[in-house]
Design a protein around this motif. Structure first.
Motif, PDB file in Angstrom:
ATOM      1  N   LYS A 314      -1.852  -6.923 -14.163  1.00  0.00           N
ATOM      2  CA  LYS A 314      -1.827  -5.929 -15.022  1.00  0.00           C
ATOM      3  C   LYS A 314      -2.921  -5.043 -14.136  1.00  0.00           C
ATOM      4  O   LYS A 314      -3.932  -5.026 -13.991  1.00  0.00           O
ATOM      5  N   PHE A 315      -2.295  -3.770 -13.817  1.00  0.00           N
ATOM      6  CA  PHE A 315      -3.077  -2.822 -13.091  1.00  0.00           C
ATOM      7  C   PHE A 315      -2.810  -1.334 -13.660  1.00  0.00           C
ATOM      8  O   PHE A 315      -1.872  -1.185 -14.263  1.00  0.00           O
ATOM      9  N   PHE A 316      -3.819  -0.657 -13.559  1.00  0.00           N
ATOM     10  CA  PHE A 316      -4.042   0.506 -13.785  1.00  0.00           C
ATOM     11  C   PHE A 316      -4.332   1.650 -12.910  1.00  0.00           C
ATOM     12  O   PHE A 316      -3.700   1.637 -12.050  1.00  0.00           O
ATOM     13  N   ALA A 317      -5.239   2.784 -13.175  1.00  0.00           N
ATOM     14  CA  ALA A 317      -5.270   3.782 -12.366  1.00  0.00           C
ATOM     15  C   ALA A 317      -5.765   3.467 -10.864  1.00  0.00           C
ATOM     16  O   ALA A 317      -5.600   4.081  -9.696  1.00  0.00           O
ATOM     17  N   GLU A 318      -6.352   2.080 -10.724  1.00  0.00           N
ATOM     18  CA  GLU A 318      -7.105   1.639  -9.545  1.00  0.00           C
ATOM     19  C   GLU A 318      -5.899   1.003  -8.682  1.00  0.00           C
ATOM     20  O   GLU A 318      -6.426   0.791  -7.494  1.00  0.00           O
ATOM     21  N   SER A 319      -4.781   0.965  -8.936  1.00  0.00           N
ATOM     22  CA  SER A 319      -3.545   0.392  -8.195  1.00  0.00           C
ATOM     23  C   SER A 319      -3.518   1.198  -6.835  1.00  0.00           C
ATOM     24  O   SER A 319      -3.479   0.454  -5.788  1.00  0.00           O
ATOM     25  N   LEU A 320      -3.562   2.265  -6.959  1.00  0.00           N
ATOM     26  CA  LEU A 320      -3.535   3.015  -5.421  1.00  0.00           C
ATOM     27  C   LEU A 320      -4.654   2.934  -4.510  1.00  0.00           C
ATOM     28  O   LEU A 320      -4.426   2.777  -3.576  1.00  0.00           O
ATOM     29  N   ILE A 321      -5.879   2.956  -5.261  1.00  0.00           N
ATOM     30  CA  ILE A 321      -7.013   2.811  -4.305  1.00  0.00           C
ATOM     31  C   ILE A 321      -7.079   1.297  -3.761  1.00  0.00           C
ATOM     32  O   ILE A 321      -7.319   1.262  -2.690  1.00  0.00           O
ATOM     33  N   LEU A 322      -6.715   0.449  -4.470  1.00  0.00           N
ATOM     34  CA  LEU A 322      -6.604  -1.189  -3.932  1.00  0.00           C
ATOM     35  C   LEU A 322      -5.723  -1.101  -2.707  1.00  0.00           C
ATOM     36  O   LEU A 322      -5.943  -1.580  -1.590  1.00  0.00           O
ATOM     37  N   ALA A 323      -4.257  -0.516  -2.970  1.00  0.00           N
ATOM     38  CA  ALA A 323      -3.189  -0.581  -2.148  1.00  0.00           C
ATOM     39  C   ALA A 323      -3.674   0.042  -0.796  1.00  0.00           C
ATOM     40  O   ALA A 323      -3.122  -0.151   0.218  1.00  0.00           O
ATOM     41  N   GLU A 324      -4.049   1.343  -0.887  1.00  0.00           N
ATOM     42  CA  GLU A 324      -4.332   2.143   0.052  1.00  0.00           C
ATOM     43  C   GLU A 324      -5.569   1.503   0.932  1.00  0.00           C
ATOM     44  O   GLU A 324      -5.313   1.481   2.209  1.00  0.00           O
ATOM     45  N   THR A 325      -6.717   1.170   0.432  1.00  0.00           N
ATOM     46  CA  THR A 325      -7.772   0.290   1.049  1.00  0.00           C
ATOM     47  C   THR A 325      -7.198  -0.838   1.762  1.00  0.00           C
ATOM     48  O   THR A 325      -7.407  -1.074   3.025  1.00  0.00           O
ATOM     49  N   GLY A 326      -6.109  -1.591   1.222  1.00  0.00           N
ATOM     50  CA  GLY A 326      -5.501  -2.690   1.805  1.00  0.00           C
ATOM     51  C   GLY A 326      -4.754  -2.215   2.912  1.00  0.00           C
ATOM     52  O   GLY A 326      -4.671  -2.954   4.303  1.00  0.00           O
ATOM     53  N   ALA A 327      -4.120  -1.138   3.112  1.00  0.00           N
ATOM     54  CA  ALA A 327      -3.258  -0.685   4.133  1.00  0.00           C
ATOM     55  C   ALA A 327      -4.365  -0.249   5.347  1.00  0.00           C
ATOM     56  O   ALA A 327      -4.010  -0.468   6.363  1.00  0.00           O
ATOM     57  N   LEU A 328      -5.400   0.383   4.920  1.00  0.00           N
ATOM     58  CA  LEU A 328      -6.322   0.982   5.908  1.00  0.00           C
ATOM     59  C   LEU A 328      -6.947  -0.409   6.551  1.00  0.00           C
ATOM     60  O   LEU A 328      -7.107  -0.451   7.811  1.00  0.00           O
ATOM     61  N   ALA A 329      -7.111  -1.591   5.893  1.00  0.00           N
ATOM     62  CA  ALA A 329      -7.444  -2.857   6.416  1.00  0.00           C
ATOM     63  C   ALA A 329      -6.599  -3.777   7.131  1.00  0.00           C
ATOM     64  O   ALA A 329      -6.817  -4.401   8.022  1.00  0.00           O
ATOM     65  N   GLY A 330      -5.364  -3.147   7.147  1.00  0.00           N
ATOM     66  CA  GLY A 330      -4.140  -3.781   8.128  1.00  0.00           C
ATOM     67  C   GLY A 330      -3.642  -4.871   7.412  1.00  0.00           C
ATOM     68  O   GLY A 330      -3.118  -5.584   8.097  1.00  0.00           O
ATOM     69  N   SER A 331      -3.603  -5.093   6.108  1.00  0.00           N
ATOM     70  CA  SER A 331      -3.128  -6.268   5.530  1.00  0.00           C
ATOM     71  C   SER A 331      -1.799  -6.105   5.018  1.00  0.00           C
ATOM     72  O   SER A 331      -1.383  -5.112   4.682  1.00  0.00           O
ATOM     73  N   ILE A 332      -0.998  -7.108   5.072  1.00  0.00           N
ATOM     74  CA  ILE A 332       0.246  -7.178   4.293  1.00  0.00           C
ATOM     75  C   ILE A 332       0.118  -7.237   2.946  1.00  0.00           C
ATOM     76  O   ILE A 332      -0.625  -7.910   2.505  1.00  0.00           O
ATOM     77  N   GLN A 333       0.741  -6.500   2.199  1.00  0.00           N
ATOM     78  CA  GLN A 333       0.573  -6.328   0.868  1.00  0.00           C
ATOM     79  C   GLN A 333       1.885  -6.517  -0.150  1.00  0.00           C
ATOM     80  O   GLN A 333       2.728  -6.143   0.063  1.00  0.00           O
ATOM     81  N   ILE A 334       1.710  -7.527  -1.150  1.00  0.00           N
ATOM     82  CA  ILE A 334       2.641  -7.736  -1.875  1.00  0.00           C
ATOM     83  C   ILE A 334       2.037  -7.668  -3.023  1.00  0.00           C
ATOM     84  O   ILE A 334       0.883  -8.121  -3.814  1.00  0.00           O
ATOM     85  N   ALA A 335       2.715  -6.601  -4.097  1.00  0.00           N
ATOM     86  CA  ALA A 335       2.541  -6.237  -5.377  1.00  0.00           C
ATOM     87  C   ALA A 335       3.285  -6.802  -6.358  1.00  0.00           C
ATOM     88  O   ALA A 335       4.710  -6.730  -6.149  1.00  0.00           O
ATOM     89  N   GLY A 336       2.807  -7.171  -7.439  1.00  0.00           N
ATOM     90  CA  GLY A 336       3.845  -7.318  -8.523  1.00  0.00           C
ATOM     91  C   GLY A 336       2.993  -6.780 -10.050  1.00  0.00           C
ATOM     92  O   GLY A 336       1.998  -7.413 -10.123  1.00  0.00           O
ATOM     93  N   THR A 337       3.635  -5.881 -10.904  1.00  0.00           N
ATOM     94  CA  THR A 337       2.992  -5.515 -12.275  1.00  0.00           C
ATOM     95  C   THR A 337       4.047  -4.921 -13.113  1.00  0.00           C
ATOM     96  O   THR A 337       5.202  -4.791 -12.699  1.00  0.00           O
ATOM     97  N   ASP A 338       3.823  -5.275 -14.451  1.00  0.00           N
ATOM     98  CA  ASP A 338       4.628  -4.892 -15.679  1.00  0.00           C
ATOM     99  C   ASP A 338       4.124  -3.539 -16.040  1.00  0.00           C
ATOM    100  O   ASP A 338       4.800  -3.063 -17.008  1.00  0.00           O
ATOM    101  N   GLU A 339       3.242  -2.750 -15.421  1.00  0.00           N
ATOM    102  CA  GLU A 339       2.754  -1.547 -15.848  1.00  0.00           C
ATOM    103  C   GLU A 339       3.707  -0.508 -15.245  1.00  0.00           C
ATOM    104  O   GLU A 339       3.498  -0.115 -13.997  1.00  0.00           O
ATOM    105  N   VAL A 340       4.469   0.023 -15.739  1.00  0.00           N
ATOM    106  CA  VAL A 340       5.749   0.983 -15.423  1.00  0.00           C
ATOM    107  C   VAL A 340       5.014   2.113 -14.597  1.00  0.00           C
ATOM    108  O   VAL A 340       5.641   2.632 -13.657  1.00  0.00           O
ATOM    109  N   ALA A 341       3.730   2.705 -15.163  1.00  0.00           N
ATOM    110  CA  ALA A 341       3.199   3.769 -14.402  1.00  0.00           C
ATOM    111  C   ALA A 341       2.518   3.472 -13.036  1.00  0.00           C
ATOM    112  O   ALA A 341       2.578   4.528 -12.427  1.00  0.00           O
ATOM    113  N   GLN A 342       2.295   2.210 -12.897  1.00  0.00           N
ATOM    114  CA  GLN A 342       1.602   2.087 -11.476  1.00  0.00           C
ATOM    115  C   GLN A 342       2.756   1.445 -10.480  1.00  0.00           C
ATOM    116  O   GLN A 342       2.461   1.395  -9.489  1.00  0.00           O
ATOM    117  N   ILE A 343       3.877   1.010 -10.777  1.00  0.00           N
ATOM    118  CA  ILE A 343       4.883   0.763 -10.113  1.00  0.00           C
ATOM    119  C   ILE A 343       5.105   1.438  -8.923  1.00  0.00           C
ATOM    120  O   ILE A 343       5.517   1.196  -7.577  1.00  0.00           O
TER     121      ILE A 343
END
Lengths: 413, 274, 213
Positions: A314-343
Motif C-alpha cells: 500500500k502506497f500513497f503520495a510518496e510512491s513517486l518520490i520512491l520510484a524517481e529516487t530509485g530511477a536516479l540510483a539506476g535500479s530496476i524497479q518492480i512495483a505492485g499496489t492496489d491503490e488506484v491513485a498511485q498506479i
C-alpha cells in the motif's frame, strides 16, 4: 331568564353588524363589549395509525406510519404538518418526538441505547404513540387515536444485507471448489505476468552486480490485504535471495509489519538452507511517519545503491518520490499496489508494474501452489459472473427491471 | 588535508555563518515588531532552523550530502518518538488505563471510567507480542498477530465486497439510451457539454465497454488471444488513457505543494514576500 | 500447537467479524467497538517493538562504526530528546500535558513540519522528471498516455484561444468517462482479490505471516 338571554344575544348581534359596518370607515371604539369570533375548525385527525419495531436495527427504534389526514390535500391551509408524540402509558404524559411536513406519512422514532443519554429509549418496554395534525395556528390541532403498546428491540439479522451474504457464500463455495480441484492435481493455467517474470531476472542482475535488493512493503499495516499479499511475495523473493546469496534490505513502516516480515524472511532463509545468513537487521523498523520513512528509504537507495527495488503493498503520495529516487540510483524497479491513485505514478516511473489485482495474483504465480492457483481461478470465475451480471444489469436498466437493479443496493453499515 | 575534505569544511563553515547571520537577522526582525528579547531570540532561532531543515531536504535534488543525511536522521528519530508519545498518551493512557485501574488513572490524571475486565485481553496480547524479542518464547507473539490479522481479514472481506464489488457492479447498470427525444434531436445535439444527449449516450457506452474490457484484461486463466485478446487490448487502451489523465490531473496539485514551501522560505524566512 | 492455535484464532475472529456485519443487534456493535479498541491497544506494544528495533539498529551502527555511524547518533539524540519532552521528564509531571510541552510542540512545528512539507514538495520536481522520462510517443500505449496527460494538464491554459473551451470539455469527459470505466474495472478486480485473500487468510490457506517453526 330566557328574555334576558334573548336581549343579550340581540345586543350581541346588533353590535356585530354595526361593528362590521364601522370597520370600513374607522376602527370600532373600545366600548368594553366582548366580541367572540368563532374558533377555526381543527383539521381532520389521522386514522389507522400504525406503529411497529424498526426492522434491521440495533434497537431503540420504532416506525410510525399513517395515511394522510383528510385535510392534507394540495392547496390546503388547514394542515401545517404532523407531530409524533410518545408516552410510556396510554394516559400520558405524551412528549413530542418529532415533526414531519405535510404529505409525509412515516416517522422513525430513533432513540439511544445509552442509559445516560437524554434520548435514552429502552428496548422491550411498552410505548404508546399518537399523531397530532398541526394547523398553521399552533393552538388548533387534532390528535389521532392512541396506538400501542409497541416495543423496540434489536434484530439478530439484517435482511437488507442478504445479497451480500449470497455473494459471500457463492464466492466461498467457488473458492473452496477450485482449491479442492487444484489439490486433486488439475492443471490450472495462468497467463504470464511481466512484472513477476521480471523478479527472477532482477534478482539475478543484483547477484551479478554484487548489489543488494531493496524490498519495500509499503505503508500499510499487517492487516491490510495488500501487505499480506506482499508478505507472500517477500517470502518467495527472500528465498531466491538466500539461494543466490544476494543482500536484502527491508525497511519497514509499521512495527507489526516488521515483526511479520522478519518471520517471513527468516523462514525463507531456513527453507533455502541458509539460516546462518539471516540477520534481523536486514528487516528493520524506520518510523511510522510517512515522509520520515520516505526520507530514510531515499537515503538508503542512494547510499546502498540496490540493483533492484521492489515496491509491493500500500502506497500513497510518496510512491513517486520512491520510484524517481530509485530511477536516479539506476535500479530496476518492480512495483505492485492496489491503490488506484498511485498506479499511474508507478506505471510512469517503474520498469514493471502490477496493477491492482495482479498484486494478489502474483503470490499464486510465483509459488504455483495448487491452493493459491485454485483461489485465483475462483476470482476469474467470479469476474466472468460479474461480466454476465453487468450485461443483465445493463439490460435491466434499459427495460426497467427495477427489482434486479435493487438487489445490488446494499446498505453501507 | 585532501581537497574534498577542505571543500566540505569550507561549506560547513559557510553554512554555520549563514545560520548565525540569518538568526541575527530574524531576531532583529521579530524584535522590531515589539516582541521581548528572549522571544525574539527564540523565534529567530526556530524560523532559521525550519528554513535550514527545508533547504537541507531540497539539497537532496542535487545529490546525497551530509546536510540531507543530518536532516533525514534527525527527522526519523524525532518522528518515531513523536508517534510513540502520541500513541502512549492518547491510546494507552486515554483509552486503556481508565478502563482497568483507578490508581493508574489518578496517577496519570485521567478520569477513571469503569473497570472492564475484558480490557486485560489486549494487555495480555500486547505483552505476548513483546515476547517476540525472546528466542525461546517468541512463538507466542503469533497469537497477537493472529488476532489482529484475523479480525481485520474478516472486516476487510465484507467491507471490500460491499464497496469495491457490489457497489461498483451496480453502478455499471447504465441505460443504453439516455433521454431519447427522437432521431432528429439526436443529430442536432452533438454538444460536448455534460448534458448533451449524444455525449451522455456515448459516455454510458464507453463506461460499459471500458469496464467489460478492463475486466477481460485482468482475466488470468485464459490466454489473451482472438476475441479475448482484442477485448484485452481495448482494456489496456482505456487503462492507459486513465493513467495519463490521472497523472495530468495531479501535476498542478503537486506544484502547489512547492509553492507553499517557497512561500515559507521567501516570505517567513527571507521576508521578500509580504 | 505453535501454529494450530494462531490459525484457530484467525478463523474465529475472522468469522466473528463477518457475522458481526450481518447482525444489527447492540451486542454486535459492542463486539466491533471492543475488538477495534483492542487492536489500537496492541498497536502501542507493537510500537515499542519498533522503537526497540530502531534503537538496536542505530546502536549497532555506532558500536561497529559502520558507514555513516555519526548520523545514527543524531537519530538517537532526536529520539531521546523528543521522548523526554513528550513525557515531560524535566518537569517530573506524568500526564498528557506532555503532548503540550513547549519543546515537544516546537520540535514538531519547527523541525517535523518543515521537513515533512519539504519532502512532500519534492513531488513537484519528481513529477516533472517522471514526465520528461515517460512521455515519449514510443508506442500506441505510450502515445495514449501522453495525449491524455497533455489534454488534462493544459485544460485550464488560456493561451489556446477558442480551443480552450473544447480542451476543458474533452479533459472533463476524459476524467469522468474512460477514467471512471478503467478505475471501476481495477477496483472490481482489487475487491475480488481482497475478498479472495481475506478468505484464504481466514481459512488458514495463506499463512506466510506466521513464519515457520
Amino acid at each position: 331568564m330566557k328574555e334576558i338571554l334573548m336581549v343579550f344575544l340581540a345586543l350581541l348581534l346588533a353590535g356585530g353588524i354595526s361593528s362590521a359596518g364601522a370597520q370600513e370607515s374607522a376602527p370600532p371604539p373600545d366600548t368594553g363589549t366582548l366580541v367572540v369570533t368563532p374558533a377555526p375548525a381543527p383539521p381532520a385527525p389521522v386514522t389507522n395509525l400504525n406503529a411497529k419495531d424498526k426492522p434491521n436495527d440495533h434497537g431503540a427504534g420504532v416506525v410510525v406510519t399513517w395515511p394522510p389526514s383528510a385535510d392534507d390535500v394540495v392547496g390546503s391551509t388547514k394542515v401545517f404538518g404532523y407531530a409524533i408524540l410518545r408516552a410510556a402509558t396510554p394516559e400520558g404524559p405524551f412528549l413530542e418526538r418529532g415533526r414531519v411536513p405535510i404529505g409525509e406519512g412515516v416517522f422513525e422514532d430513533q432513540g439511544s441505547l445509552d442509559e445516560v443519554s437524554p434520548d435514552y429509549m429502552a428496548d422491550h418496554v411498552d410505548y404508546y404513540y399518537k399523531v397530532r395534525v398541526i394547523s398553521p395556528d399552533t393552538t388548533v390541532y387534532a390528535d389521532s387515536e392512541i396506538i400501542g403498546p409497541v416495543q423496540s428491540s434489536g434484530q439478530w439479522f439484517n435482511t437488507n444485507k442478504v445479497p451480500v451474504l449470497i455473494f459471500v457464500l457463492c464466492f466461498t463455495t467457488l473458492a473452496i471448489f477450485f482449491i479442492n480441484h487444484a489439490r486433486r492435481g488439475a492443471n490450472l493455467f495462468i497467463r504470464p505476468l511481466a512484472g513477476i517474470e521480471a523478479v527472477d531476472e532482477a534478482i539475478g542482475r543484483a547477484t551479478e552486480m554484487g548489489r543488494p535488493i531493496l524490498y519495500v512493503l509499503g505503508l500499510g499495516t499487517a492487516s491490510e490485504i495488500a501487505t499480506i499479499a506482499s508478505f507472500t511475495i517477500l517470502g518467495r523473493v527472500s528465498k531466491k535471495v538466500a539461494e543466490y546469496q544476494t543482500g536484502l534490505i527491508v525497511p519497514c513502516y509499521d512495527p507489526i509489519v516488521m515483526t511479520v516480515a522478519q518471520e517471513t524472511v527468516k523462514a525463507s532463509y531456513l527453507d533455502a538452507g541458509r539460516p546462518d545468513a539471516y540477520n534481523d537487521d536486514m528487516v528493520y523498523f524506520v518510523t511510522q511517519s510517512q515522509f520520515a520513512y520516505v526520507a530514510a528509504v531515499n537515503g538508503t537507495m542512494l547510499r546502498e545503491l540496490p540493483a533492484t527495488n521492489i515496491y509491493m503493498g500500500k502506497f500513497f503520495a510518496e510512491s513517486l518520490i520512491l520510484a524517481e529516487t530509485g530511477a536516479l540510483a539506476g535500479s530496476i524497479q518492480i512495483a505492485g499496489t492496489d491503490e488506484v491513485a498511485q498506479i499511474p505514478f508507478f506505471v510512469v516511473a517503474c520498469d514493471y508494474t502490477l496493477i491492482g489485482e495482479e498484486l494478489y495474483a502474483a503470490s499464486a504465480y510465483l509459488g504455483r501452489e495448487p491452493v493459491l492457483l485454485g483461489s485465483l481461478k475462483a476470482q476469474d470465475y467470479a469476474k466472468a459472473a460479474i461480466m454476465i451480471l453487468a450485461v443483465v444489469g445493463f439490460l435491466a436498466a434499459n427495460f426497467g427491471w427495477v427489482d434486479f437493479v435493487n438487489l445490488f443496493n446494499v446498505p453501507s453499515n | 588535508m585532501s581537497t574534498a575534505r577542505r571543500t566540505s569544511l569550507i561549506i560547513l563553515a559557510a553554512v554555520i555563518i549563514l545560520f548565525l547571520v540569518s538568526w541575527f537577522a530574524k531576531f532583529s526582525a521579530v524584535q522590531n515588531t515589539g516582541a521581548p528579547f528572549g522571544i525574539s531570540v527564540r523565534d529567530g532561532f526556530y524560523i532559521t532552523l525550519a528554513a535550514f531543515c527545508s533547504l537541507a531536504i531540497f539539497s537532496f535534488l542535487y545529490k546525497d550530502n551530509p546536510y540531507y543525511k543530518f536532516a533525514e536522521h534527525l527527522f526519523v528519530g524525532i518522528s518515531a518518538a513523536y508517534w510513540m508519545c502520541v500513541g502512549f498518551w492518547s491510546t494507552f493512557v486515554g483509552n486503556f488505563i481508565p478502563k482497568v485501574s483507578r490508581t493508574l488513572s489518578d496517577f496519570f490524571e485521567v478520569p477513571f471510567k469503569s473497570f472492564d475486565i475484558f480490557y486485560f485481553i489486549p494487555l495480555i496480547l500486547g505483552i505476548l507480542l513483546l515476547l517476540r524479542l525472546s528466542n525461546k518464547y517468541g512463538w507466542l507473539s503469533r497469537w497477537s498477530l493472529a488476532f489482529i490479522v484475523g479480525t481485520t481479514a474478516g472486516l476487510n472481506l465484507i467491507r471490500y465486497l460491499r464497496s469495491d464489488f457490489i457497489s461498483q457492479v451496480s453502478n455499471t447498470f447504465v441505460p443504453l439510451v439516455v433521454d431519447w427525444k427522437g432521431i432528429d434531436a439526436f443529430f442536432s445535439d452533438f454538444s460536448l457539454a455534460a448534458n448533451g444527449q449524444f455525449i451522455m449516450i456515448l459516455g454510458n457506452w464507453v463506461v460499459f465497454i471500458g469496464v467489460f474490457c478492463g475486466l477481460v484484461y485482468f482475466f488470468f486463466s485464459k490466454e489473451h488471444k482472438g476475441f479475448f485478446g482484442t477485448a484485452s487490448r481495448v482494456g489496456v487502451w482505456v487503462l492507459m488513457i486513465t493513467f495519463g489523465a490521472s497523472f495530468g490531473y495531479t501535476v498542478m496539485g503537486r506544484v502547489s505543494l512547492l509553492v507553499g514551501r517557497l512561500t515559507f522560505l521567501f516570505g517567513d524566512w527571507l521576508g521578500l514576500i509580504d | 500447537m505453535k501454529r494450530q492455535i494462531p490459525l484457530a484464532l484467525v478463523f474465529f475472529f475472522g468469522v466473528l467479524m463477518i457475522i458481526q456485519y450481518f447482525v444489527p443487534h447492540e451486542a454486535s456493535e459492542w463486539t466491533f467497538e471492543f475488538l477495534m479498541d483492542w487492536i489500537y491497544i496492541i498497536g502501542i506494544f507493537a510500537l515499542a517493538l519498533g522503537i526497540w528495533s530502531l534503537v538496536k539498529v542505530s546502536w549497532d551502527k555506532i558500536r561497529l562504526r559502520r558507514e555513516n555511524w555519526q548520523y545514527a547518533i543524531v537519530t538517537l539524540l532526536g529520539l531521546v530528546a523528543m521522548i523526554c519532552f513528550g513525557f515531560d521528564y524535566f518537569r517530573n509531571v506524568f500526564n498528557a500535558a506532555g503532548l503540550q510541552n513547549f519543546m515537544f510542540r516546537h520540535f514538531f512545528d519547527y523541525i517535523m513540519i518543515p521537513i515533512q512539507s519539504t519532502m512532500f514538495s519534492l513531488l513537484a520536481f519528481f513529477i516533472a522528471s517522471a514526465s520528461y522520462r515517460a512521455f515519449r510517443a514510443r508506442s500506441l500505449l505510450a502515445s495514449l498516455l501522453l495525449l491524455a496527460a497533455l489534454i488534462v494538464m493544459i485544460r485550464f491554459n488560456p493561451y489556446f484561444g477558442p480551443l480552450t473551451a473544447y480542451l476543458e470539455q474533452t479533459a472533463s469527459w476524459l476524467l469522468n468517462v474512460p477514467n471512471l470505466a478503467a478505475k471501476r474495472a481495477i477496483v472490481i478486480g482489487v475487491g475480488l482479490g481482497m475478498v479472495a485473500t481475506a478468505l484464504k487468510v481466514i481459512l488458514g490457506i495463506e499463512r506466510a505471516y506466521l513464519g515457520k517453526d
